[in-house]
Design a protein around this motif. Structure first.
Motif, PDB file in Angstrom:
ATOM      1  N   ALA A 178     130.721  25.658  -9.280  1.00 35.24           N
ATOM      2  CA  ALA A 178     131.568  25.865  -8.104  1.00 35.24           C
ATOM      3  C   ALA A 178     132.866  26.541  -8.464  1.00 35.24           C
ATOM      4  O   ALA A 178     133.415  27.323  -7.685  1.00 35.24           O
ATOM      5  N   ALA A 179     133.362  26.276  -9.676  1.00 38.11           N
ATOM      6  CA  ALA A 179     134.644  26.862 -10.073  1.00 38.11           C
ATOM      7  C   ALA A 179     134.564  28.367 -10.197  1.00 38.11           C
ATOM      8  O   ALA A 179     135.566  29.061 -10.069  1.00 38.11           O
ATOM      9  N   SER A 180     133.348  28.911 -10.454  1.00 38.12           N
ATOM     10  CA  SER A 180     133.199  30.359 -10.618  1.00 38.12           C
ATOM     11  C   SER A 180     132.572  30.996  -9.393  1.00 38.12           C
ATOM     12  O   SER A 180     131.985  32.058  -9.471  1.00 38.12           O
ATOM     13  N   ALA A 181     132.672  30.325  -8.241  1.00 29.37           N
ATOM     14  CA  ALA A 181     131.990  30.800  -7.035  1.00 29.37           C
ATOM     15  C   ALA A 181     132.466  32.166  -6.586  1.00 29.37           C
ATOM     16  O   ALA A 181     131.755  32.865  -5.874  1.00 29.37           O
ATOM     17  N   THR A 182     133.677  32.577  -6.971  1.00 28.07           N
ATOM     18  CA  THR A 182     134.158  33.894  -6.570  1.00 28.07           C
ATOM     19  C   THR A 182     133.859  34.962  -7.608  1.00 28.07           C
ATOM     20  O   THR A 182     134.169  36.120  -7.399  1.00 28.07           O
ATOM     21  N   GLU A 183     133.266  34.595  -8.733  1.00 25.66           N
ATOM     22  CA  GLU A 183     132.945  35.576  -9.761  1.00 25.66           C
ATOM     23  C   GLU A 183     131.734  36.405  -9.356  1.00 25.66           C
ATOM     24  O   GLU A 183     130.777  35.893  -8.780  1.00 25.66           O
ATOM     25  N   VAL A 184     131.787  37.684  -9.681  1.00 22.51           N
ATOM     26  CA  VAL A 184     130.665  38.580  -9.463  1.00 22.51           C
ATOM     27  C   VAL A 184     130.410  39.316 -10.767  1.00 22.51           C
ATOM     28  O   VAL A 184     131.337  39.877 -11.353  1.00 22.51           O
ATOM     29  N   THR A 185     129.174  39.299 -11.227  1.00 25.05           N
ATOM     30  CA  THR A 185     128.806  40.024 -12.438  1.00 25.05           C
ATOM     31  C   THR A 185     127.911  41.190 -12.057  1.00 25.05           C
ATOM     32  O   THR A 185     126.863  41.007 -11.425  1.00 25.05           O
ATOM     33  N   LEU A 186     128.322  42.389 -12.413  1.00 22.28           N
ATOM     34  CA  LEU A 186     127.591  43.614 -12.101  1.00 22.28           C
ATOM     35  C   LEU A 186     127.132  44.277 -13.382  1.00 22.28           C
ATOM     36  O   LEU A 186     127.764  44.126 -14.437  1.00 22.28           O
ATOM     37  N   THR A 187     126.049  45.031 -13.306  1.00 19.51           N
ATOM     38  CA  THR A 187     125.629  45.873 -14.414  1.00 19.51           C
ATOM     39  C   THR A 187     126.190  47.267 -14.187  1.00 19.51           C
ATOM     40  O   THR A 187     125.850  47.930 -13.209  1.00 19.51           O
ATOM     41  N   ASN A 188     127.082  47.688 -15.074  1.00 23.15           N
ATOM     42  CA  ASN A 188     127.770  48.971 -14.952  1.00 23.15           C
ATOM     43  C   ASN A 188     127.658  49.707 -16.277  1.00 23.15           C
ATOM     44  O   ASN A 188     128.095  49.203 -17.314  1.00 23.15           O
ATOM     45  N   CYS A 189     127.049  50.895 -16.243  1.00 23.52           N
ATOM     46  CA  CYS A 189     126.830  51.698 -17.457  1.00 23.52           C
ATOM     47  C   CYS A 189     126.066  50.899 -18.513  1.00 23.52           C
ATOM     48  O   CYS A 189     126.348  50.983 -19.713  1.00 23.52           O
ATOM     49  N   GLY A 190     125.104  50.089 -18.056  1.00 24.38           N
ATOM     50  CA  GLY A 190     124.232  49.378 -18.967  1.00 24.38           C
ATOM     51  C   GLY A 190     124.784  48.094 -19.526  1.00 24.38           C
ATOM     52  O   GLY A 190     124.112  47.428 -20.329  1.00 24.38           O
ATOM     53  N   ARG A 191     125.981  47.696 -19.133  1.00 27.23           N
ATOM     54  CA  ARG A 191     126.511  46.426 -19.629  1.00 27.23           C
ATOM     55  C   ARG A 191     126.966  45.575 -18.449  1.00 27.23           C
ATOM     56  O   ARG A 191     127.355  46.092 -17.390  1.00 27.23           O
ATOM     57  N   LYS A 192     126.932  44.277 -18.665  1.00 27.64           N
ATOM     58  CA  LYS A 192     127.352  43.351 -17.611  1.00 27.64           C
ATOM     59  C   LYS A 192     128.868  43.202 -17.635  1.00 27.64           C
ATOM     60  O   LYS A 192     129.469  43.003 -18.690  1.00 27.64           O
ATOM     61  N   VAL A 193     129.459  43.320 -16.464  1.00 27.51           N
ATOM     62  CA  VAL A 193     130.903  43.182 -16.315  1.00 27.51           C
ATOM     63  C   VAL A 193     131.158  42.139 -15.237  1.00 27.51           C
ATOM     64  O   VAL A 193     130.613  42.220 -14.137  1.00 27.51           O
ATOM     65  N   THR A 194     131.993  41.149 -15.550  1.00 27.59           N
ATOM     66  CA  THR A 194     132.300  40.077 -14.607  1.00 27.59           C
ATOM     67  C   THR A 194     133.684  40.275 -14.009  1.00 27.59           C
ATOM     68  O   THR A 194     134.649  40.529 -14.723  1.00 27.59           O
ATOM     69  N   TYR A 195     133.750  40.160 -12.701  1.00 29.68           N
ATOM     70  CA  TYR A 195     135.007  40.247 -11.966  1.00 29.68           C
ATOM     71  C   TYR A 195     135.280  38.857 -11.385  1.00 29.68           C
ATOM     72  O   TYR A 195     134.433  38.293 -10.689  1.00 29.68           O
ATOM     73  N   ASP A 196     136.446  38.314 -11.666  1.00 32.37           N
ATOM     74  CA  ASP A 196     136.711  36.924 -11.261  1.00 32.37           C
ATOM     75  C   ASP A 196     137.319  36.806  -9.873  1.00 32.37           C
ATOM     76  O   ASP A 196     137.590  35.705  -9.403  1.00 32.37           O
TER      77      ASP A 196
END
Length: 337
Positions: free
Chosen positions: A32-50
């Motif tokens: 629940a604490a990371s409910a606003t996090e979004v992890t996308l695959t960008n240029c072949g690597r995973k990037v997390t936005y908090d």
């Protein structure tokens, strides 16, 4: 950080399961604490936005218009764009251009980003990101600023500068999908993509086929050596879906330099001129028509030179409309061959 109710609902729905589409994936939140996090695959690597970015800075016209097409101008702190990218007063997003602050009439700089108090920089390799000047995703991360790299510009590892990892329209759809998920406007992104696919399919259905497809060379700039499109830049699919064959499609790069001798050897039926820069389209046309090594090239002999704007030819929401315009022209060429 607080989210608007609609954005929160969209993000919550996106995070309930791993979703895939257009080469992008959102990972489910771990707790629940990371409910606003979004992890996308960008240029072949995973990037997390908090968090959902609130002060986005963009570089160049196509990247800026990705945000505008998604209706995200309220999330922007500014954009950087040279004056040579065409008239912006007649585009569908003219109101957004008036609303969002222009930070620079040159490339984006680290200083621009800091002055704008950006929390996300949306740019690309060769479209703002560069090692010289210290404007890279890694450098920005050290400053606490997130980045998203334009998929057309992703480096592919063939050389230190070669760009492109997927077909150009797939790159456009991947970025729209990713940005839709990051900002909680998935439905808006999906609707845009569906409309673009339908528009492109309509052009493809009427396009010349087989040996009737005109050979096309994209001329961006350069006199000693032409700068053109390989198979990973937007012109590749603009040409292909319009019914032509990109004579430089064997170049495993996006935008790249070739030799005039290779252009002559491939004898294009049509030359598409990219209209931007200090040298305008009419000057480029005059050069091509008067350049002695090209005098026997079919496109020059028959004066088949077609002009598209810069924003049509880099990854942008204008790509499908450019396919439609070029497709109409190539059908007339094919009918005369």
């Amino acid at each position: 950080m607080r989210l608007a109710p609609a954005a929160a609902l969209c993000l919550a729905a996106a995070l309930t399961a791993a979703l895939t589409g257009c080469g992008a994936r959102v990972e489910p939140a771990g707790d629940a604490a990371s409910a606003t996090e979004v992890t996308l695959t960008n240029c072949g690597r995973k990037v997390t936005y908090d968090k959902v970015p609130e002060r986005v800075v963009t570089n160049d016209v196509g990247i800026t218009e990705l945000m505008f097409a998604l209706g995200l101008e309220d999330r922007m702190a500014g954009y950087a764009m040279p004056d040579d990218k065409g008239d912006l007063t007649g585009v569908p997003w003219k109101d957004a251009y008036r609303k969002v602050r222009r930070l620079s009439k040159d490339q984006l700089t680290r200083e621009n980003v800091l002055d704008a108090r950006a929390d996300l920089v949306l740019a690309g390799w060769g479209y703002g990101f560069r090692e010289d000047g210290g404007l890279t995703p890694d450098a920005l991360e050290k400053l606490g600023i997130s980045s998203y790299v334009l998929t057309e510009s992703c480096r592919n590892g063939r050389t230190t500068t070669s760009r492109g990892i997927m077909p150009p329209l797939d790159a456009l759809y991947a970025d729209l999908t990713n940005l839709g998920r990051l900002f909680g406007v998935e439905e808006r992104a999906a609707k845009l993509i569906a409309g673009f696919r339908e528009q492109v399919a309509g052009v493809r259905a009427r396009a010349p086929r087989g040996a009737g497809r005109p050979r096309v060379f994209l001329y961006d700039s350069g006199r000693d050596q032409p700068f053109t499109s390989g198979r990973y830049a937007a012109p590749q699919q603009i040409i292909t879906e319009a019914g032509g064959v990109n004579v430089m499609e064997d170049a495993a790069d996006s935008w790249t330099t070739v030799g005039w001798e290779s252009v002559v050897a491939r004898d294009p039926d049509v030359i598409v001129v990219c209209d931007y820069g200090d040298v305008g389209a009419e000057q480029k046309k005059r050069f091509l028509l008067s350049y002695a090594p090209l005098r026997d090239v079919s496109a020059v002999r028959h004066r088949r030179i077609f002009v598209l704007d810069y924003a049509d030819l880099v990854e942008s929401p204008r790509n499908p409309a450019a396919i439609a315009r070029l497709g109409a022209y190539l059908r007339t060429v094919a009918g005369k061959r």
